[in-house]
Design an enzyme around this catalytic site. Structure first.
Site, PDB file in Angstrom:
ATOM      1  N   CYS A  39      42.854   4.696  -6.797  1.00  0.00           N
ATOM      2  CA  CYS A  39      44.130   5.126  -6.230  1.00  0.00           C
ATOM      3  C   CYS A  39      45.157   4.010  -6.106  1.00  0.00           C
ATOM      4  CB  CYS A  39      43.896   5.794  -4.881  1.00  0.00           C
ATOM      5  SG  CYS A  39      42.871   7.270  -5.059  1.00  0.00           S
ATOM      6  N   LYS A  68      53.554  11.016   0.474  1.00  0.00           N
ATOM      7  CA  LYS A  68      52.453  11.948   0.191  1.00  0.00           C
ATOM      8  C   LYS A  68      52.586  13.193   1.060  1.00  0.00           C
ATOM      9  CE  LYS A  68      48.974   8.582  -1.399  1.00  0.00           C
ATOM     10  NZ  LYS A  68      49.687   7.303  -1.222  1.00  0.00           N
ATOM     11  N   HIS A 107      48.859  13.508  -3.083  1.00  0.00           N
ATOM     12  CA  HIS A 107      48.234  12.264  -3.525  1.00  0.00           C
ATOM     13  C   HIS A 107      47.794  12.424  -4.974  1.00  0.00           C
ATOM     14  CE1 HIS A 107      46.011   8.702  -3.833  1.00  0.00           C
ATOM     15  NE2 HIS A 107      45.071   8.870  -2.912  1.00  0.00           N
ATOM     16  N   PHE A 109      39.531   4.365  -3.407  1.00  0.00           N
ATOM     17  CA  PHE A 109      38.068   4.398  -3.516  1.00  0.00           C
ATOM     18  C   PHE A 109      37.613   3.215  -4.360  1.00  0.00           C
ATOM     19  CE2 PHE A 109      38.110   7.901  -1.102  1.00  0.00           C
ATOM     20  CZ  PHE A 109      37.588   9.117  -1.548  1.00  0.00           C
TER      21      PHE A 109
END
Lengths: 407, 85, 422
Positions: C169, C341, C346, C405
């Site tokens: 991300c 967002k 997202h 992540f």
């Protein structure tokens, strides 16, 4: 800055599960290519691969890592473990954010992803694993290596198909220039599952031969494709002065120069056009402050596809002129490892520099019309100063790297 | 619907999230915190999904967050299984 | 003299707005583009909400061959690239191909096309041994996402360093950072860089369901993305793309280019903690912010706006708030922060670039986009998050951050063109 030195190497390859095992197998021309056993390849156009067989993750990694990792990630961790150990790297002794991780990848943990697609489409959404959220994406190996070793510097992931592995090493060198102490870098790649397999056979570039002795024959008149494989190498790169200061056990070699170019759109130039590749090689030499005469051997990309072989041969002969520069293709023993190919070639080149011996290519009889002096069948002794490594990715990615010995 | 035992739960945890790190730890497996066993939040979520598939047990987000030990998870799951039969 | 990098062109494909102007209009309006998923029947899923782009390939100038062959995310990238290059005023014919490169960020590559083709080749999921006769000829382009960078490179005629950056991300931020470094070190003079992802596909929705990261507030899709709000319960999956033309500053000046902003600093760190979890202290994000500020030569009290990662999960927003306080000290409470967002969801590897586009446009237009849906701030999130309504402001220094992540934490500092001139 000081040179970027390699202080640790870790290898996982179809013909060897650590650096020295791989190197010994390579020098004795022991191949890891064979008929695929991971799945039944009968219905597919290509049936051979450089497979890593008999790998038991539980023997190398904590049990809780196994369900959440793809096979290629487990192999990456094993290679990174060896590299970090080889480098004698003690993270606790280095600056808090001083060690980064940069890997390259091509398709991520694709087999894991295939399994989850199977779960979803055959059984339903509730059967998709929570681990799918991080086990397959391209960044997974950088993430897991960083966590396993507590590496909190910058993390990077590059994807440029088979050129990516060299691009990752170059990025690591770039980070060292910006002040990082060390970078764990490289690539371990491969997806031997049916879904990944048909993506690869769809290119038409995979050899359809069933006999490994006839399958992957770069620069041969009979070249009709290559054999893919899984594996690669992880390296520890450090700033030379920093490595000396912390008492690194040894310097395995140096990264001297790199450049990357991208080819023009296919169809706008002849398929064996060599211009962009030649430019990458010339720029890499310039980056190394080197001349063509300073290079003593080339580890070729060796696609084994006639147009691509021709392009590579044209580029090499244009740069190196009439010299009988030895060309090595150790990947004839492992298959082309996609993102893993470049780092494994670099590791192999460093070992060749260390021992003064070039590894052989096998099963190929390079045609004289390419004008290349390929080392075939048996290793060749040669004291060398610097070696060029070439890697290309589908679509037109070119990456070239100059590496030197430890002195 | 078969009854859920601690051994069976341990098997599911192992299957979903790998071998727990219970060797050498004091205390009954049922009472050891998941964190001590090396099972993180994703492991619990994965186990919760398996419990739903095999036993029809549904755990809310809050329950997943709060379950601290295998014993507590077993208790919650068995209560649902008993309620369903 | 050190080479510096400026943004001279912006192209955007976003939910609620294709093109940078419609995108900006959405942001300042405070409207949201989150809705019930229409791309496929999501009724069996835990979260049925997404921020989708109303994207018509033909209307956006793609040929039917391109629309048929390219993954949706690659289509976005080509369209946004064309907008960015047009916006920059660069004449493609004047570019030195080998001095022009491409860096495209993507977290999940061609995952939507891969899933679509998997359903075909596996006969609806029935066969593990997929049927090679049902493989499309360009399947490899989906399998290895460097094809996204290749397509953009062909669009602009770039032959310098080209690659995909795929750091989850933070890909969108990191791709731009990577491109900036290539210009700074002299490997390129012009870089086309950005991020793209089109992940609204069953496998992606299912995996975020499994980890319970997306919001299941399915009866209120328009207000489901609630960064920093007490009632937040997960992120809304989105899709989108933003691409920039980045140039070496003197070169841009020499040709009289319009400059949106300079890239003053960029840094990234890993938390080396967990693939998905975050420690509440935000330490590594703070470290990335501090390093980026130092590189930009900017003090904490000079930051005029922070574009947050603000995904709307319980753990992220808390983590991030702590990071801002750690990095900026008391000034964190005086600096407006917002998460777009809240409006556009997202989009994973794209969002870092889309948020940078919002920052560049914020500097250009002198306004801060709001955090939508913020009615009751979480007491743990006690900064000025610009709730609901856009705010006029002259922005000299803007900080954009991302978290992903794998533990990636990234930060970039953009400086207004006036400041870039100093």
């Amino acid at each position: 800055m000081n040179a970027a030195v390699v202080t640790g190497i870790g290898v996982v390859a179809p013909n060897g599960m650590n650096t020295e095992e791989y190197w010994n197998a390579t020098l004795t021309a022991r191949s890891g290519i064979g008929r695929i056993t991971r799945f039944a390849p009968d219905g597919y156009r290509a049936t051979l691969a450089g497979e890593i067989r008999g790998f038991d993750p539980a023997a190398h990694l904590p049990g809780r890592l196994v369900p959440q990792t793809d096979h290629s990630t487990r192999l990456s961790l094993v290679a990174a473990d060896e590299a970090v150990r080889d480098a004698g790297l003690d993270i606790g002794e280095l600056p808090e954010y001083g060690v980064g991780v940069v890997t390259a990848n091509s398709a991520g943990g694709f087999e894991f992803g295939h399994q989850e697609l199977d779960n979803l489409w055959r059984k339903g959404p509730e059967y998709v694993s929570a681990y799918q959220s991080f086990a397959w994406f391209y960044a997974v190996n950088t993430g897991q290596i960083s966590i396993r070793h507590g590496l909190r510097g910058p993390g990077g992931v590059l994807v440029s198909d088979e050129a990516g592995g060299l691009d990752a090493l170059a990025q690591a060198r770039r980070l060292l220039r910006r002040g990082l102490s060390a970078v764990v870098t490289g690539a371990v790649d491969g997806s031997l599952c049916p879904w990944g397999w048909i993506a690869q056979t769809a290119t038409g570039q995979l050899s359809a031969a069933e006999d490994p002795r006839l399958a992957y024959r770069p620069f041969d008149e009979e070249a009709a494709g290559f054999v893919p494989g899984e594996g690669g190498a992880m390296l520890v790169l450090e700033d030379e002065a920093a490595a000396r200061k912390r008492g690194a056990p040894g310097v395995r070699g140096r990264i001297l120069g790199h450049a990357a170019t991208f080819g023009p759109k296919p169809g706008t130039v002849p398929p064996d056009d060599a211009t962009a590749l030649r430019r990458a090689i010339e720029l890499a030499l310039a980056d190394a402050g080197a001349d063509a005469r300073d290079i003593d051997a080339v580890f070729a990309d060796a696609a084994g596809v006639p147009d691509l072989d021709r392009a590579e041969a044209t580029a090499l002969t244009a740069v190196f002129g009439g010299r009988e520069l030895p060309v090595c293709v150790p990947k004839t023993l492992t298959g082309r490892l996609c993102a893993g190919a470049g780092p494994l070639d670099v590791a192999t080149a460093l070992l060749a520099l260390r021992d003064g011996v070039l590894p052989p290519a096998v099963h190929t009889r390079p045609s004289p019309r390419y004008g290349l002096s390929v080392v075939v069948g048996r290793p060749r002794e040669l004291r060398m100063r610097a070696v060029l490594v070439v890697a290309r990715g589908l679509g037109g990615f070119n990456s070239a790297m100059v590496v030197g010995g430890s002195h | 619907m078969p009854d859920l035992t601690l051994d069976e739960l341990a098997r599911i945890l192992r299957d979903c999230a790998g071998e727990g790190e219970s060797a050498g730890r004091d205390g009954e497996f049922a009472d050891l915190p998941f964190t001590d066993l090396g099972y993180d939040s994703v492991a619990i979520l994965e186990t919760a999904a398996r419990l739903k598939q095999e036993y029809g047990v549904v755990l809310t987000d809050d329950e997943v967050m709060e379950i601290g030990t295998p014993g507590r998870l077993l208790e919650l799951a068995r209560r649902q299984i008993a309620g369903a039969s | 003299m050190a080479r510096e990098v400026v943004i001279t062109g912006v192209g955007v494909v976003a939910p609620g707005g294709i093109g940078s102007k419609p995108f900006w209009d959405l942001l300042v309006s405070g409207r949201t583009a989150t809705r019930t998923i229409t791309h496929f029947d999501a009724s069996p899923y835990r979260s049925t909400i997404a921020a989708e782009c109303d994207f018509d390939a033909a209307a956006e100038g793609l040929t039917s061959e391109e629309a048929g062959r390219l993954d949706r995310a690659t289509q976005f990238a080509v369209v946004a690239t064309r907008e960015a290059v047009g916006d920059s005023g660069l004449d493609a014919a004047e570019l030195d191909p080998y001095r022009t490169g491409v860096t495209i960020g993507s977290a999940v590559g061609c995952t939507t096309s891969l899933e679509r083709e998997y359903a075909v080749a596996s006969h609806g999921g029935r066969d593990w041994l997929v049927d090679p006769d049902l493989a499309v000829p360009h399947l490899y382009d989906y399998y290895v996402p460097s094809s996204m960078a290749a397509e953009v490179a062909w669009t602009v005629g770039a032959q310098g360093p080209c690659s995909v950056v795929s750091t989850g991300c933070t890909s969108g931020l990191d791709a731009v950072g990577h491109a900036v470094r290539l210009i700074e070190e002299g490997s390129a003079d012009v870089m086309v860089a950005g991020g793209t992802d089109a992940p609204i596909s069953p496998i992606t929705v299912a995996c975020f369901d499994a980890i319970r990261a997306t919001t299941p507030r399915n009866d209120e899709p328009a207000t489901a993305s609630r960064p920093f709000d007490r009632s937040r319960n997960g992120f809304v999956l989105g899709e989108g793309c933003a691409v920039f033309v980045l140039e070496e500053r003197e070169r841009a000046r020499a040709r009289g280019a319009h400059v949106y902003a300079g890239v003053g600093g960029f840094a990234s760190r890993c938390n080396a903690f967990h693939m998905t979890g975050l420690r509440p202290d935000g330490k590594e994000m703070a470290a990335a912010i501090e390093t980026a500020l130092v590189e930009a030569g900017v003090a904490a009290d000079e930051v005029s706006y922070i574009n947050a990662h603000g995904s709307g999960t319980k753990q992220n927003d808390r983590h991030e708030t702590a990071a801002f306080k750690k990095a900026l000290g008391a000034h964190a409470h005086r600096t407006p922060v917002s998460s777009i967002k809240s409006m556009i969801g997202h989009s994973l590897g794209a969002i870092g670039s889309v948020e940078l586009a919002a920052c560049a446009l914020a500097i250009e237009n002198g306004a801060i986009p709001p955090t939508a849906n913020l009615h009751e701030p979480d007491p743990e999130c006690d900064l000025d998050y610009v709730p609901l309504v856009a705010r006029e402001a002259q922005l000299d220094v803007v900080l954009s951050v991302g978290s992903g992540f794998g533990g990636f934490q990234s930060a970039m500092v953009l400086t207004g063109p006036g400041r870039a001139e100093r």
